[in-house]
Design a protein around this motif. Structure first.
Motif, PDB file in Angstrom:
ATOM      1  N   LYS A  63       0.848  -1.191   0.000  1.00 31.52           N
ATOM      2  CA  LYS A  63       0.000   0.000   0.000  1.00 31.52           C
ATOM      3  C   LYS A  63       0.884   1.243   0.000  1.00 31.52           C
ATOM      4  O   LYS A  63       2.096   1.147   0.120  1.00 31.52           O
ATOM      5  N   ASN A  68      -2.974   3.206   2.568  1.00 26.57           N
ATOM      6  CA  ASN A  68      -4.138   3.161   1.690  1.00 26.57           C
ATOM      7  C   ASN A  68      -3.868   2.298   0.460  1.00 26.57           C
ATOM      8  O   ASN A  68      -2.758   2.269  -0.057  1.00 26.57           O
ATOM      9  N   GLN A  69      -4.920   1.634  -0.004  1.00 24.80           N
ATOM     10  CA  GLN A  69      -4.832   0.862  -1.241  1.00 24.80           C
ATOM     11  C   GLN A  69      -4.701   1.839  -2.409  1.00 24.80           C
ATOM     12  O   GLN A  69      -5.389   2.856  -2.460  1.00 24.80           O
TER      13      GLN A  69
END
Length: 137
Positions: A63, A68-69
């Motif tokens: 990530k 966060n993706q």
């Protein structure tokens, strides 16, 4: 202080570029004259590592720095724009003896004439930013 990790990563990147002689004008000259495999090996290694990292981002295994993706989108395909953009980049690299990353390393090493090259690169990026919406897809 919360962004110190990026400063440290940049310094380490600069040291690696310097120690591997990627910033050496002579190494770049050798590459463009097809006299040495050194730069092709470095560039090829970077491409392979980049491919692996992008695949890991796409699969969600790694990530961003905030956890966060990242949604990695496929790039638009286009032979002409790749040919034109690559030719302009390569011509600038061949004429100046430096591509964007090593420019900062060279300035840090005291090659102050590279400031002119950096200024030219910034002008080129600005012109692209102004014209990018008008360019064909």
């Amino acid at each position: 202080m919360k962004n110190i990790k990026f400063l440290i990563a940049g310094i380490l990147f600069g040291i690696i570029l310097s120690k591997t002689q990627v910033v050496s004008w002579y190494r770049i000259y050798e590459m463009f004259k097809f006299q040495s495999f050194h730069m092709y090996g470095v560039i090829g290694s970077a491409v392979l590592i980049g491919i692996v990292i992008i695949q890991l981002f796409k699969k969600g295994i790694i990530k961003d720095y905030l956890g966060n993706q990242i949604n990695v989108k496929d790039k638009k395909k286009g032979f002409i724009r790749t040919l034109v953009g690559g030719s302009i980049f390569g011509l600038g690299w061949a004429l100046s003896g430096a591509c964007p990353g090593p420019m900062y390393v060279l300035i840090g090493q005291g090659a102050l004439s590279v400031i002119i090259v950096l200024f030219g690169a910034m002008i080129g990026a600005f012109i692209y930013g102004v014209l990018s919406k008008k360019l064909p897809n």
